[in-house]
Scaffold this motif. Structure first.
Motif, PDB file in Angstrom:
ATOM      1  N   PRO A 177       3.445   4.779   6.389  1.00 23.55           N
ATOM      2  CA  PRO A 177       2.779   5.769   7.247  1.00 23.55           C
ATOM      3  C   PRO A 177       3.760   6.727   7.923  1.00 23.55           C
ATOM      4  O   PRO A 177       3.455   7.907   8.079  1.00 23.55           O
ATOM      5  CB  PRO A 177       2.045   4.908   8.269  1.00 23.55           C
ATOM      6  CG  PRO A 177       1.768   3.640   7.573  1.00 23.55           C
ATOM      7  CD  PRO A 177       2.925   3.430   6.646  1.00 23.55           C
ATOM      8  N   HIS A 178       4.932   6.209   8.339  1.00 20.95           N
ATOM      9  CA  HIS A 178       5.826   7.113   9.071  1.00 20.95           C
ATOM     10  C   HIS A 178       6.376   8.211   8.175  1.00 20.95           C
ATOM     11  O   HIS A 178       6.976   9.162   8.662  1.00 20.95           O
ATOM     12  CB  HIS A 178       6.956   6.331   9.739  1.00 20.95           C
ATOM     13  CG  HIS A 178       7.936   5.715   8.782  1.00 20.95           C
ATOM     14  ND1 HIS A 178       7.848   4.414   8.364  1.00 20.95           N
ATOM     15  CD2 HIS A 178       9.018   6.245   8.163  1.00 20.95           C
ATOM     16  CE1 HIS A 178       8.831   4.160   7.529  1.00 20.95           C
ATOM     17  NE2 HIS A 178       9.553   5.249   7.387  1.00 20.95           N
ATOM     18  N   GLU A 179       6.167   8.061   6.885  1.00 17.23           N
ATOM     19  CA  GLU A 179       6.635   9.121   5.980  1.00 17.23           C
ATOM     20  C   GLU A 179       5.566  10.194   5.760  1.00 17.23           C
ATOM     21  O   GLU A 179       5.786  11.148   5.027  1.00 17.23           O
ATOM     22  CB  GLU A 179       7.066   8.492   4.646  1.00 17.23           C
ATOM     23  CG  GLU A 179       8.297   7.613   4.801  1.00 17.23           C
ATOM     24  CD  GLU A 179       8.555   6.690   3.618  1.00 17.23           C
ATOM     25  OE1 GLU A 179       9.417   7.020   2.798  1.00 17.23           O
ATOM     26  OE2 GLU A 179       7.888   5.635   3.524  1.00 17.23           O
ATOM     27  N   PHE A 180       4.418  10.000   6.390  1.00 20.12           N
ATOM     28  CA  PHE A 180       3.332  10.983   6.312  1.00 20.12           C
ATOM     29  C   PHE A 180       3.296  11.835   7.575  1.00 20.12           C
ATOM     30  O   PHE A 180       3.632  11.360   8.650  1.00 20.12           O
ATOM     31  CB  PHE A 180       1.983  10.247   6.199  1.00 20.12           C
ATOM     32  CG  PHE A 180       1.557   9.931   4.786  1.00 20.12           C
ATOM     33  CD1 PHE A 180       2.498   9.611   3.819  1.00 20.12           C
ATOM     34  CD2 PHE A 180       0.216   9.955   4.427  1.00 20.12           C
ATOM     35  CE1 PHE A 180       2.111   9.316   2.522  1.00 20.12           C
ATOM     36  CE2 PHE A 180      -0.181   9.656   3.138  1.00 20.12           C
ATOM     37  CZ  PHE A 180       0.766   9.334   2.188  1.00 20.12           C
ATOM     38  N   SER A 181       2.850  13.072   7.445  1.00 19.03           N
ATOM     39  CA  SER A 181       2.642  13.880   8.648  1.00 19.03           C
ATOM     40  C   SER A 181       1.286  13.499   9.248  1.00 19.03           C
ATOM     41  O   SER A 181       0.494  12.796   8.626  1.00 19.03           O
ATOM     42  CB  SER A 181       2.643  15.357   8.286  1.00 19.03           C
ATOM     43  OG  SER A 181       1.452  15.677   7.609  1.00 19.03           O
ATOM     44  N   GLY A 182       1.045  13.982  10.464  1.00 13.84           N
ATOM     45  CA  GLY A 182      -0.192  13.628  11.146  1.00 13.84           C
ATOM     46  C   GLY A 182      -1.428  13.961  10.332  1.00 13.84           C
ATOM     47  O   GLY A 182      -2.338  13.142  10.183  1.00 13.84           O
ATOM     48  N   GLY A 183      -1.447  15.139   9.776  1.00 14.94           N
ATOM     49  CA  GLY A 183      -2.608  15.557   8.991  1.00 14.94           C
ATOM     50  C   GLY A 183      -2.796  14.672   7.768  1.00 14.94           C
ATOM     51  O   GLY A 183      -3.914  14.276   7.429  1.00 14.94           O
ATOM     52  N   MET A 184      -1.688  14.344   7.113  1.00 16.68           N
ATOM     53  CA  MET A 184      -1.777  13.488   5.928  1.00 16.68           C
ATOM     54  C   MET A 184      -2.271  12.095   6.303  1.00 16.68           C
ATOM     55  O   MET A 184      -3.043  11.479   5.577  1.00 16.68           O
ATOM     56  CB  MET A 184      -0.418  13.388   5.254  1.00 16.68           C
ATOM     57  CG  MET A 184      -0.026  14.667   4.524  1.00 16.68           C
ATOM     58  SD  MET A 184       1.732  14.695   4.234  1.00 16.68           S
ATOM     59  CE  MET A 184       1.885  13.497   2.947  1.00 16.68           C
ATOM     60  N   ARG A 185      -1.823  11.604   7.454  1.00 16.03           N
ATOM     61  CA  ARG A 185      -2.265  10.278   7.873  1.00 16.03           C
ATOM     62  C   ARG A 185      -3.768  10.278   8.111  1.00 16.03           C
ATOM     63  O   ARG A 185      -4.458   9.346   7.720  1.00 16.03           O
ATOM     64  CB  ARG A 185      -1.577   9.869   9.169  1.00 16.03           C
ATOM     65  CG  ARG A 185      -0.197   9.381   8.936  1.00 16.03           C
ATOM     66  CD  ARG A 185       0.358   8.841  10.226  1.00 16.03           C
ATOM     67  NE  ARG A 185       1.724   9.335  10.360  1.00 16.03           N
ATOM     68  CZ  ARG A 185       2.536   8.963  11.310  1.00 16.03           C
ATOM     69  NH1 ARG A 185       2.135   8.139  12.247  1.00 16.03           N
ATOM     70  NH2 ARG A 185       3.756   9.440  11.350  1.00 16.03           N
ATOM     71  N   GLN A 186      -4.234  11.347   8.756  1.00 21.05           N
ATOM     72  CA  GLN A 186      -5.658  11.385   9.014  1.00 21.05           C
ATOM     73  C   GLN A 186      -6.412  11.441   7.687  1.00 21.05           C
ATOM     74  O   GLN A 186      -7.453  10.824   7.535  1.00 21.05           O
ATOM     75  CB  GLN A 186      -5.994  12.582   9.907  1.00 21.05           C
ATOM     76  CG  GLN A 186      -7.309  12.488  10.616  1.00 21.05           C
ATOM     77  CD  GLN A 186      -7.454  11.251  11.482  1.00 21.05           C
ATOM     78  OE1 GLN A 186      -7.572  10.144  10.966  1.00 21.05           O
ATOM     79  NE2 GLN A 186      -7.430  11.423  12.789  1.00 21.05           N
ATOM     80  N   ASN A 211       9.682  -4.014   9.825  1.00 25.89           N
ATOM     81  CA  ASN A 211       9.293  -2.699  10.280  1.00 25.89           C
ATOM     82  C   ASN A 211      10.038  -1.631   9.487  1.00 25.89           C
ATOM     83  O   ASN A 211      11.163  -1.298   9.808  1.00 25.89           O
ATOM     84  CB  ASN A 211       9.584  -2.560  11.773  1.00 25.89           C
ATOM     85  CG  ASN A 211       9.008  -1.284  12.330  1.00 25.89           C
ATOM     86  OD1 ASN A 211       8.690  -0.363  11.577  1.00 25.89           O
ATOM     87  ND2 ASN A 211       8.893  -1.219  13.633  1.00 25.89           N
ATOM     88  N   PRO A 212       9.377  -1.126   8.421  1.00 22.20           N
ATOM     89  CA  PRO A 212      10.059  -0.169   7.541  1.00 22.20           C
ATOM     90  C   PRO A 212      10.575   1.047   8.294  1.00 22.20           C
ATOM     91  O   PRO A 212      11.526   1.688   7.854  1.00 22.20           O
ATOM     92  CB  PRO A 212       8.969   0.231   6.547  1.00 22.20           C
ATOM     93  CG  PRO A 212       7.932  -0.822   6.642  1.00 22.20           C
ATOM     94  CD  PRO A 212       7.997  -1.383   8.020  1.00 22.20           C
ATOM     95  N   LYS A 213       9.963   1.327   9.428  1.00 25.01           N
ATOM     96  CA  LYS A 213      10.383   2.496  10.200  1.00 25.01           C
ATOM     97  C   LYS A 213      11.799   2.294  10.738  1.00 25.01           C
ATOM     98  O   LYS A 213      12.596   3.217  10.771  1.00 25.01           O
ATOM     99  CB  LYS A 213       9.418   2.681  11.369  1.00 25.01           C
ATOM    100  CG  LYS A 213       9.227   4.107  11.772  1.00 25.01           C
ATOM    101  CD  LYS A 213       7.972   4.180  12.620  1.00 25.01           C
ATOM    102  CE  LYS A 213       8.008   5.313  13.603  1.00 25.01           C
ATOM    103  NZ  LYS A 213       6.806   5.244  14.451  1.00 25.01           N
ATOM    104  N   ILE A 214      12.085   1.064  11.135  1.00 27.34           N
ATOM    105  CA  ILE A 214      13.427   0.774  11.630  1.00 27.34           C
ATOM    106  C   ILE A 214      14.439   0.984  10.518  1.00 27.34           C
ATOM    107  O   ILE A 214      15.506   1.548  10.718  1.00 27.34           O
ATOM    108  CB  ILE A 214      13.516  -0.669  12.160  1.00 27.34           C
ATOM    109  CG1 ILE A 214      12.592  -0.824  13.354  1.00 27.34           C
ATOM    110  CG2 ILE A 214      14.944  -1.015  12.535  1.00 27.34           C
ATOM    111  CD1 ILE A 214      12.627  -2.184  13.983  1.00 27.34           C
TER     112      ILE A 214
END
Ligand code: ATP
Ligand code: ATP
Ligand code: MG
Ligand code: MG
Lengths: 314, 323, 510, 298, 335
Positions: free
Chosen positions: E159-168, A308-311
């Motif tokens: 994905p967690h490095e993207f903002s919501g808009g970018m993810r969409q 989990n890269p987020k972790i």
């Protein structure tokens, strides 16, 4: 990654210090010293005093601890009270056996546990799922030594297809190694199999309902890839955690198992030393297992970052 | 009530005041600091500097018991109707909580009052012993409102209180809030990202961007004559239901909201602003009073060539290109 | 009676359903021996050292016998035989022992075996701090006369020495390695038929035969392996699957071993179950209380529990042993709770008393304890059971002297005098309450000075009568009979009456 | 023409019930969980009612009738001392279950308050308690317990207390993370905003909401503790004779396993059934709570 | 039955009926859903939460969880095939290739364990094959197309490095990478800020214009509808209550529910006035009223409404409506 590893290793140092202190203190501070064990079957007070002196038991506790710890850091865990053997070499001698047993057990747990868990998770509510759940519940409930005993009676005594006791090093004969370990390993594995199966089922069914799995499905991915890639990696964290916990628990279970199967491992050494009040041995074993468990925990923690890269980011 | 002083400093030098019976709408994009501001007003987050004054009482230095006592004057309604009620407590228990805490009334008296409140927000007394999961979002929001008004507060922060609800339900809740406001002379800090709703409920509106209020003023003025390019863009982004106006150009802002942890130098909006000038990167614009009421923080108003206290209105069509 | 007898269909027993007392192990068939075979024995307890002076319990002798030959030897029936001393003689009014040694024998490290080395060994054995110090405490000096003659002078009498020299106190080790601490783990200076070639303390010892052993008839295998497992089941399983050749049995395993097709042989031994009392704890200081205890225990049911492997007895050694009173049979203390109650009244504890019995935490001990507990209950004696591990048991009873009583399996020592000293003499290791009886002390000294075995036997008979009259502790419960189980290939294994495990002459059938 | 069917009647009638009533309904609707619950209930009734049900006293020795297989007089046979296996099983259950309950109670007494404290207060106390649990988790529970008994002396109570301490670290972790989750729920913030004192929040808001994971964990720990009791007694370190416990019975049975295998079978079954019931109940609780939570999430 | 099928229709849903199994047994979730999507057409599906919009869209690609659901009637015609009867293997070849989907929750619809690039390229490799490198290059192109700066570098982000808009936007890139003929967008903007929402809507319109794909756009916000719809389908409690060309719907709704929805739009309100609401709440799937499902909340309801099931009937020129009074009611539209 390396930096993280380094940092984690560093935090282990104070932990180890406290743990070692507790281990030493726990064993050494109990009333009724170890000297009786050593002085033989008809000790005289003079003999006891002599033994105390030899063992350095007349020093203040903190000094004793420090002597022990500083020697331990240099790889000298002292000598057995009972037979004068070096604690380190005794542990090192039993280590391959116990490691073999634990690895084989975890392997069985991985193959059977993951298999059962996945089979159940992919068809929730089906007969496969129900069967797997029943097997897992049953495995979880059977005392492992009881299972071990029964397996020996059936496979070694009645059917004569497997050896009842003992150990053969892998290097000597992989087949014999396997045959000697399979019964105890299987008996030890029943609980991990159940735990891993349940954990896998829960994690996979959980992940299967995640939005991103639906996304992957909407891409037209076929089930093998869908599960093999998208589901498994995300379901891995709790499963790996379960493996870590089971590995820890196994270390305790080997004490009983190696006894029943006369396996010359650390578990048997533990039993032997505890009952012969061989304190340096007990301390050494506890210290080494504690370090091992720390490394297992570390490995589990580090694997989280991969799964989990987020972790990793946090 | 709030005096018109520099009352709150939340996020980054945010200041506003709210009068008795007044609703201040707070709008802005996600992460712009609306909730933080709202929570800072109630001292739910640590306030680094600045003052919060409620009815003349300065909350800033209050702590522990005194702060808890002061909290009876101000309440909060949260965005998520599903998580703002304790799932393990009955509705009556949730509503009674403030009564028991502050008035130390008996459980029975609290219950009687809770039943009254349940009726007041348009639910049936028979709902009192149910658990939150048995209610729809709108009903839960009513319960949360009942809890908020239980102590007759002066002031309620509504943090996106209707954002999670369907249009029709949303309107029901808004109507309820309005009714209660007039009935009890409440003041609201109404936080929302839906500008249409805010327009309906607010007397005055403040627009936040990246932790700062970039524009504030009477609702009519802000909506009809926005003075800040960001407000302008926000307003143009409101989906317009009228098919007749479909051909109207919409201002689509380029890029993403910058990371609040590392805001751009100078004016925070300059990275996405069509009018950005050199000075925008250098200095933070001052708050300037504006025709028609309110303030704006934009260099166009102070250092810019064209605007000077005038609304931005007519310029847009010509000057702002879609991204 | 029914059930237990039914469980032992092979028994020749009558009333108590006991198995035959003497079932001989298969003798060696000289013609069918595989001289290259390995004999694997499985035992429950590990070795503590390979140095006869550094072992801490006589249990370890088993591991030492193959390595170190003793000066004399007690055969399976407990009779002295020639060994490294081919002849001996008691002289000087019973005070000296002269040994004539074998010739042309060398220690494993090449050091010649001669009188000088024997003296060196004996002096080392009796030095302060040696395990054998106490056994040899009566030795005053050792003289060398010629290459192969040694004369030992004692203070009270040399007779006990003959059997003492068959124990670790008579083991011969090359003087060249005396000061080598490594000997404890890897002995190189042995004098016996085997050398240690592999050692894993908690697991196994591997022995390899030495070349040109002085007594070729006593060496019939190329290797011996002693495996260790304290799990009774694991041991029996190992023999049943052929992974080991022989092991000893607990009573419960007897029948399954026979059913599993194993050869089971047995003989009464000198080992016994006893309850040692701390006579400084009231009311054990009172003879009547001790007597009451004896009457309140149903020895027959203990034997039944042990499936007939523990013959009821009331004195230290079984009547079959020379150091015993043949008239002191088990019926001297019939199970009689009513009599026990009366005796308690006489002891001043009419409503009974309470005490804690500490015993080994092995199941075979605790179940006996539970049985005794139920027996004593009938006489109004409340006994609590506290299972502890063996070292702790010794510590509580003998060292700290805190325990009221302990139940142990009393192994025979090299000579009766040693055991007598432990229980009946002041400061005896198993006599924390310092129980004394003037007559017993006197008779003990007399026995030590006796010239012949017959003479000693007569003294010991009197001694045990006296002990019985005073209900001297310990309370002997029964004499154990631990069978051996082995595969059909094993020959020449014998049950030693003193409980020692020796495999001299063991052979494997081709 | 599409003919929409009349919507089906709900299978289960909507009933007024509290949150735990709902839970009970879900639990009862879950067949394995219900079976586990019934099993557990039966086990509890027969063991706690042992004096009523047991045909003999557990310590009654009858050496003449030893090692009998099941007979009309002794339904489950007798042990090496001729004691009635059924009676010992019933009374032994009391001991074994009480022992596991003791260790879990200790774990709860330590783990629950500290877990809530660490999760709620955070910062220093959290750090400290976390390290403490790290340390406890570093010891292999069983080895440590055996070592402690070896020095302190045997006895089920000692064993179970030390086990409880080791378990408390596990429970602490679970409660702490549950508290962390609950703590950042909006309803906690709502309570703070109301002015509810911290103590009340802990007791009225956090505690009830960490109960689900607590109950689940407790049922699994009970199963673990039961197995641990058995292991410890098997090694002869547990219940003092003549007290029967399932573990000591199994230990004694091991000595006779070839001659009288039934002696090992019955305690084995009892242990398996009890563990199974704990696990099933735990699973059932998790599923029921899980669904309740999911539902609450919308 | 539905109205005549437009010959140019790309996808045609016909009398779709789906049940779900719940705690309370089987409940009906979709009841006779019918509508068409034409080539190059943007159809907007509106309705309150729980009205069945998502289930409808999922059923097109067969993504409704099989274990808990059953189809009791209906067809989904695409390219002469009934997607509901198509073997799963063939359906997988269509998924993400000819028909692709964007989901409601940009935050959770991307797999957190893999990079954005990997996930976008995956769809391409699945349907077009080829080397991973080529697929990644194509993914970068797509990211660029949906307006993510520095696309090639961002491929390696998680994905967690993207903002919501970018993810969409990444989701849209993923959906478009195989140039689908139909794009289904399930509330793609609901979770996003107004300004971002506007960006996404603009992007979709532009993509339709450029690629000519049909779009099924799902929303509960009637405001958004006006911005992009060619055709509007209104759902209520699992039924389609009205379909209409967008413009007509606003000017003159035919169904009382549509009227209520339009009136309730906040944009319609005037400060100080009470906001119009629809009384009551949507029925739970297990307690649907008989007859007209909207009946109990309808201010125009007559006795007849509660009796028989009301069919979806054509009212005029391509409009259809599920109301027994559609002929005699004159309802008000947007002011
Ligand atoms: N507890 C916290 N810890 C760290 N950062 C926080 C915390 N709470 C808020 N922030 C940050 O402060 C900034 C403002 O957040 P806030 O929740 O006030 O925004 P908002 O305008 O209410 O957004 P939304 O519309 O999404 O609710 C954001 O960048 C957010 O990430
Ligand atoms: N897996 C499921 N099991 C049971 N019921 C379901 C399931 N999925 C959806 N439903 C039910 O089907 C109905 C329609 O749900 P759907 O998700 O299509 O609504 P929606 O219109 O998309 O709502 P929203 O605007 O909230 O997304 C709801 O009543 C929902 O409770
Ligand atoms: Mg917010
Ligand atoms: Mg939806």
């Amino acid at each position: 990654m390396l930096r993280l590893l380094g940092a984690r290793l560093l935090t282990m140092v104070p932990l180890l210090l406290v743990v070692s202190f507790l281990i030493y203190g726990l064993i050494a501070l109990v009333p009724g010293g170890p000297e009786t064990a050593l002085a033989g079957s008809n000790p005289t007070p003079e003999k006891l005093a002599m033994v105390r002196e030899q063992l350095g038991l007349n020093e203040p506790f903190l000094v004793q601890y420090w002597n022990w710890f500083s020697a331990a850091v240099q790889g000298d865990l002292g000598k057995s009270f009972v037979n004068g053997q070096s604690v380190w070499s005794a542990i090192a001698g039993g280590f391959p056996v116990t490691l073999s047993l634990v690895i084989l057990t975890l392997l069985i747990a991985a193959v059977l546990g993951l298999g059962l868990g996945l089979a159940a998770a992919l068809r929730p509510g089906s007969w496969i799922d129900r069967t797997a759940t029943v097997i897992a519940s049953l495995f979880m409930s059977l005392p492992y030594f009881w299972v071990g005993m029964m397996l020996v009676l059936v496979f070694a005594i009645d059917l004569r297809v497997l050896p009842a006791i003992g150990y053969v090093p892998f290097a000597q004969s992989p087949t014999d190694w396997f045959l000697h370990l399979i019964t105890p390993a299987f008996a030890l594995a029943i609980v991990p199999v159940a735990v891993v199966a349940r954990q896998t089922r829960a994690a996979v069914t959980g992940v299967m309902t995640e939005d991103y799995v639906r996304t992957a499905e909407a891409k037209g991915l076929r089930p093998v890839r869908l599960v093999g890639k998208h589901v498994l990696k995300n379901a891995a964290v709790p499963v790996v955690t379960a493996f870590g916990v089971e590995a820890n628990r196994l270390i305790g279970a080997t004490v009983v198992m190696e006894q029943l199967f006369a396996l010359p491992g650390v578990g048997k050494l533990t039993y032997f030393s505890v009952f012969s009040r061989d304190f340096p041995m007990v301390q050494g074993i506890l210290l080494i297992t504690a370090i091992l468990i720390m490394f297992v925990n570390l490995a589990v923690d580090l694997s989280y970052g991969y799964f989990n890269p987020k972790i990793k980011a946090t | 009530m709030f005096k018109k002083t520099r009352t709150v400093e939340a996020v980054k030098s945010v200041s506003f005041g709210i009068d008795t019976g007044e609703t201040l709408g707070l709008v802005g994009e996600s992460g712009s600091g609306k909730s933080t501001t709202g929570r800072a007003v109630l001292k739910l987050v640590p306030v680094a500097s600045g003052d919060i004054t409620v009815a003349g009482q300065n909350l800033t230095d209050l702590n522990g018991r005194a702060l808890r006592r002061a909290r009876r004057r101000m309440q909060m309604v949260f965005q998520d109707p599903y998580s703002s009620l304790d799932p393990s407590a009955t509705v009556a228990a949730s509503i009674s909580e403030p009564l028991m805490v502050h008035d130390h009334v008996s459980a029975r008296a609290a219950r009687t009052r809770a039943l009254e409140l349940i009726e007041l927000v348009g639910l049936r007394a028979s709902h009192a012993d149910r658990y939150p999961y048995e209610f729809s979002g709108g009903q839960r929001q009513r319960i949360a409102i009942a809890r908020a008004i239980a102590l007759n507060p002066d002031f309620i922060v509504c943090d996106e209180a209707v954002s999670a609800l369907d249009v029709s339900t949303q309107n029901q809740v808004i109507n309820l809030l309005e009714r209660l406001r007039t009935e009890f002379d409440l003041a609201y800090l109404f936080i929302a990202h839906d500008l249409a709703i805010v327009r309906h409920i607010s007397h005055r509106v403040a627009v936040m961007y990246l932790g700062r209020i970039v524009e504030s003023g009477p609702a009519e003025r802000v909506y009809n004559e926005p003075a800040h390019p960001y407000t302008q863009a926000l307003l143009s982004a409101i989906p317009n239901p009228s098919p007749h106006r479909r051909s109207e150009r919409r201002i689509v802002l380029a890029g993403e909201v910058p990371d609040p942890a590392r805001p751009p130098s100078g004016c925070p909006f300059r990275t996405r602003c069509a009018f950005a000038m050199d000075i925008c990167a250098e200095r933070m614009p001052e708050h300037t009073a504006i025709d028609g009421g309110g303030e704006v923080a934009c260099h166009l108003q102070t250092s810019g060539p064209e605007l000077s206290g005038a609304p931005l209105g007519d310029l847009t069509a010509a000057a702002i290109r879609p991204a | 009676s029914g059930k237990p007898g039914d469980l032992n269909p092979g028994s020749t027993s009558t009333a108590a359903g006991q198995p035959a007392q003497n079932v001989a192990c298969p003798p060696t068939d000289k013609g069918a021996i595989d001289k290259n075979a390995t004999f694997t024995w499985m035992y429950s307890v590990a070795n503590t050292s390979f140095d006869p002076d550094k072992v801490t319990t006589s249990n370890s002798w088993m591991y030492l016998f193959p390595i170190y030959d003793t000066l004399t030897r007690l055969n399976a029936n407990g009779e002295p035989e020639a060994m490294l001393a081919k002849k001996w003689e008691v002289g000087d009014g019973g005070k000296t022992l002269t040994l004539e040694l074998i010739e042309d024998w060398k220690y494993h490290d090449g050091t010649p075996f001669d009188a000088k080395s024997v003296k060196a060994n004996l002096d080392r054995h009796r030095a302060k701090g040696s395990f054998n110090e106490q056994a040899l405490s009566d030795v005053k000096k050792v003289d060398v006369s010629g290459d192969s003659t040694v004369k030992i002078t004692t203070g009270h009498g040399a007779a006990p020495l003959i059997s003492i020299l068959a124990s670790s106190a008579g083991m011969m080790m090359s003087p060249a390695v005396f000061d080598d601490p490594k000997q404890a783990n890897m002995p190189t200076g042995g004098s016996g038929a085997f050398r240690v070639t592999g050692y894993d303390p908690a697991t196994k010892v591997e022995y390899t035969a030495v070349k040109d052993y002085w007594d070729p008839d006593a060496l019939n295998v190329a290797k011996m392996v002693f495996l260790i497992s304290s799990s009774d089941n694991a041991r029996l399983n190992a023999v049943m699957t052929g992974q080991a050749d022989a092991t000893f049995l607990r009573s419960a395993m007897y029948q399954p071993a026979k059913d599993g097709g194993l050869v089971v042989c047995q003989k009464p031994s000198l080992a016994s179950f006893t309850i040692a009392l701390n006579t400084s704890h009231a009311p054990f200081d009172k003879k009547e209380a001790r007597e009451a205890l004896n009457y309140a225990i149903d020895r027959k049911s203990i034997n039944q529990l042990m499936q007939g492997f523990c013959q009821p007895g009331v004195q230290m050694f079984p009547t079959s042993y020379y150091a015993s009173d043949p008239d002191l049979t088990a019926d001297k203390y019939p199970y009689d709770p009513a009599k026990a109650r009366e005796l308690l009244k006489a002891a001043g504890v009419p409503s009974g008393f309470e005490f804690t019995l500490e015993t080994d935490n092995l199941e075979s001990y605790t179940s006996v304890a539970e049985l005794i507990q139920a027996n004593l209950q009938q006489a109004g004696i409340k006994m609590k059971i506290q299972p502890v591990e063996l070292p702790k048991l010794m510590e509580n009873f003998s060292v700290n002297k805190t325990a009221d009583a302990v139940m142990v399996q009393q192994k025979a020592d090299a000579d009766p005098s040693i055991q007598i000293a432990a229980f009946y003499l002041k400061n005896g290791f198993s006599n924390p309450g310092n129980y004394t009886n003037a007559k017993v002390i006197e008779l003990d000294a007399e026995a030590k000075a006796a010239q012949s075995k017959e003479e000693r036997a007569a003294v010991y008979k009197k001694l045990f009568q006296e002990a019985h009259a005073d209900a001297a502790p310990p309370v002997t419960l029964c004499h154990l009979n631990t069978p051996l189980a082995m595969t059909g290939k094993v020959q020449g294994v014998e049950v030693y009456v003193d409980g020692s495990r020796q495999f001299r002459g063991v052979a494997i059938k081709k | 023409m599409p003919r929409p069917k009349k919507p089906e009647e709900p299978a289960v009638r909507r009933r007024r019930a509290g949150r735990f009533g709902q839970l009970a309904r879900r639990f009862a609707g879950n067949k394995p969980a219900l079976a586990g619950g019934v099993l557990l209930f039966v086990i509890l009734v027969v063991t706690m009612g042992a004096p009523l049900f047991a045909p003999y006293t557990p310590e009654q020795i009858n050496i003449a009738d030893r090692l009998s297989g099941p007979t009309p007089a002794h339904w489950l046979g007798t042990d090496a001392l001729g004691r009635d296996t059924l009676s010992r099983l019933l009374f032994g259950g009391q001991v074994s279950l009480a022992a596991s309950a003791l260790s879990v109670a200790i774990a709860t007494l330590i783990g629950l308050p500290l877990g809530i404290l660490a999760g709620y207060v955070g910062r220093g106390p959290d750090w400290l308690l976390n390290r403490a649990s790290d340390i406890l988790m570093t010891f292999p529970a069983l080895v440590l317990t055996i070592a402690i008994i070896a020095v302190v002396g045997p006895g089920l109570t000692t064993a179970m207390i030390s086990l409880g301490i080791v378990y408390s670290a596990r429970l602490f972790r679970v409660i702490r993370s549950a508290t962390l989750v609950v703590r950042q729920e909006v309803y906690i913030e709502a309570s703070i905003s109301i002015g509810t004192p911290g103590r009340t929040i802990l007791l009225r808001r956090i505690l009830p909401n960490v109960l689900p994971p607590l109950l689940i964990q407790i049922s699994f720990l009970l199963a673990s503790a039961l197995l641990a009791e058995v292991t410890i007694s098997l090694l002869g370190l547990g219940a003092l004779p003549p007290t029967a416990s399932w573990g000591s019975m199994l230990g004694q049975a091991f000595a006779e396993i070839r001659g009288t295998p039934s002696l090992a079978v019955f305690p084995g079954i009892a242990i398996a059934l009890a563990t199974l019931s704990f696990n099933l109940v735990g699973d059932g609780l998790r599923d029921s709570f899980g669904r309740a939570t999911r539902k609450a999430e919308g | 039955m539905t109205g005549t099928e437009p010959s140019g229709s790309l996808l045609s849903i016909e009398d779709l009926r789906i049940d779900f199994v719940t705690d309370r047994g089987w409940v009906n979730v979709l009841n006779g859903v019918s509508f068409d999507i034409g080539k190059n057409e943007i159809v907007v599906l509106v309705g309150e939460s729980g009205s069945g919009k998502t289930v409808t869209s999922l059923s097109v690609l067969g993504l409704v969880p099989r274990a808990h659901s059953r189809k009791t009637s209906g067809h989904i015609w695409y390219d002469g095939k009934d997607l509901t009867e198509l073997p799963i293997g063939e359906l997988r070849d269509i998924r993400g290739n000819e028909i692709s989907m964007i989901f409601q929750e940009p935050m959770t619809s991307l797999n957190p364990a893999f990079t954005v690039g990997d996930q976008i390229a995956e769809a391409y490799r699945r349907h077009r094959g080829g080397k991973k490198k080529a697929a990644l290059a194509r993914a970068a192109e797509m990211l660029d197309l949906v307006g993510i700066p520095n696309a090639a570098a961002r491929l390696r982000d998680y994905p967690h490095e993207f903002s919501g808009g970018m993810r969409q936007r990444a989701m849209i890139a993923m959906a478009l990478i195989c140039e689908p003929r139909l794009l289904i967008a399930d509330e793609p903007t609901t979770a996003l800020d107004v300004t971002v929402q506007a960006q996404i809507v603009e992007l979709l319109i532009r993509l339709r214009d450029e690629t000519g794909c049909g779009i099924l756009f799902i929303t509960h916000d009637l405001g958004v509808v006006a911005e992009l719809a060619d055709k509007v389908v209104v759902m209520y409690a699992g039924e389609v209550v009205e379909t209409s060309v967008a413009r007509d719907l606003y000017i003159q709704p035919k169904h009382p529910y549509t009227e209520g929805l339009l009136a309730a739009m906040p944009q319609q309100g005037v400060r100080g006035e009470e906001l119009p609401t629809i009384p009551g709440r949507t029925p739970e799937p297990w307690s649907m009223p008989s007859g007209c499902r909207f009946g109990p909340r309808c201010s125009h309801a007559v006795e007849e409404c509660g009796k028989a099931v009301i069919p979806l009937s054509v009212v005029d020129n391509g409009r259809s409506c599920r109301c027994c009074r559609s002929g005699d009611l004159a309802l008000g539209g947007v002011r």
